[in-house]
Scaffold this active site. Structure first.
Site, mmCIF file in Angstrom:
data_model
loop_
_atom_site.group_PDB
_atom_site.id
_atom_site.type_symbol
_atom_site.label_atom_id
_atom_site.label_comp_id
_atom_site.label_asym_id
_atom_site.label_seq_id
_atom_site.Cartn_x
_atom_site.Cartn_y
_atom_site.Cartn_z
ATOM 1 N N PHE A 265 4.480 -5.488 -5.750
ATOM 2 C CA PHE A 265 4.826 -5.240 -4.383
ATOM 3 C C PHE A 265 6.135 -6.136 -4.299
ATOM 4 O O PHE A 265 5.974 -7.489 -4.617
ATOM 5 C CB PHE A 265 3.828 -5.678 -3.452
ATOM 6 C CG PHE A 265 4.273 -5.302 -1.946
ATOM 7 C CD1 PHE A 265 4.484 -4.113 -1.546
ATOM 8 C CD2 PHE A 265 4.503 -6.308 -1.145
ATOM 9 C CE1 PHE A 265 5.137 -3.674 -0.295
ATOM 10 C CE2 PHE A 265 5.014 -6.068 -0.106
ATOM 11 C CZ PHE A 265 5.278 -4.512 0.346
ATOM 12 N N ASP B 141 8.824 4.494 -6.088
ATOM 13 C CA ASP B 141 7.808 4.187 -6.773
ATOM 14 C C ASP B 141 7.020 5.525 -7.050
ATOM 15 O O ASP B 141 7.309 6.124 -8.125
ATOM 16 C CB ASP B 141 7.054 3.023 -6.058
ATOM 17 C CG ASP B 141 6.718 3.042 -4.448
ATOM 18 O OD1 ASP B 141 6.727 4.435 -4.148
ATOM 19 O OD2 ASP B 141 6.737 2.121 -4.054
ATOM 20 N N ASP C 52 15.989 2.481 -1.095
ATOM 21 C CA ASP C 52 15.902 1.183 -1.543
ATOM 22 C C ASP C 52 14.856 0.895 -2.788
ATOM 23 O O ASP C 52 15.265 0.134 -3.819
ATOM 24 C CB ASP C 52 15.327 0.255 -0.443
ATOM 25 C CG ASP C 52 13.876 0.773 0.330
ATOM 26 O OD1 ASP C 52 13.478 1.889 -0.238
ATOM 27 O OD2 ASP C 52 13.193 0.077 0.987
#
Length: 187
Positions: free
Chosen positions: A161, A112, A109
């Site tokens: 985020f 990071d 998904d």
């Protein structure tokens, strides 16, 4: 709960960032690229749960090639913070497929820090696959801590985020059809 374009999930507000149409168009492009690159190779898509389930389903349907789909489960987030380790919840040992000489595509998904991918790449490499590539819906280049090659990137985004399209905040927000970003104006 919606207030104008802001969305309240648990104790945080989020605002639209990438629309459903943007997501679908980019996933179609990635699927076509993968289908071209893997024609006649019958790749195995290894989808990382829970966050990749929406992206993985749309990506697999957009690929006009024969492939297999399987799932691994790793967790590296606690609420809205990335931890320094990826917890293997349902890993490679749970796979039914033989990985030797297979063309593997890890479907994630979001990448990071790269902690999960770094750990997973090491584990998968020990099974002697023909190739390993990564397809990620979202990538935060400024957060990356490892030298990881990402061949298929949906969108590069800032180190903020995000939720939606399978990504969550404290297990909520996965159902959203687009990507929402945390609103800095939480009032």
């Amino acid at each position: 709960m919606k207030s104008s374009n802001r969305l309240l999930i648990q104790d945080k507000y989020f605002v639209p960032y990438l629309s459903e149409q943007q997501m679908q168009q980019r996933v179609q492009e990635l699927g076509q690229q993968i289908a071209t690159d893997y024609a006649d190779k019958k790749p195995l898509l290894l989808c990382i749960l829970n966050g990749s389930f929406v992206f993985a389903a749309d990506l697999a349907r957009s690929m006009d090639i024969v492939c297999q789909v399987s799932f691994l489960k790793y967790s590296s987030y606690v609420k809205d913070k990335s931890s320094n380790t990826a917890k293997d919840l349902l890993g490679i040992q749970g796979l039914n497929e033989d990985l030797i000489n297979r063309h593997l595509i890890i479907v994630e998904d979001i990448v990071d820090t790269g902690n999960t991918m770094n750990q997973l790449l090491k584990e998968l490499s020990s099974h002697k696959p023909a190739s390993i590539e990564i397809a990620t819906c979202l990538f935060k280049p400024s957060a990356l801590k490892f030298n990881i090659s990402l061949k298929y990137i949906g969108f590069s985004i800032p180190n903020d985020f995000v939720i939606g399209y399978g990504l969550d905040y404290d297990d909520y927000g996965r159902h959203l059809s687009g990507i929402y970003i945390a609103d800095e104006n939480q009032n």
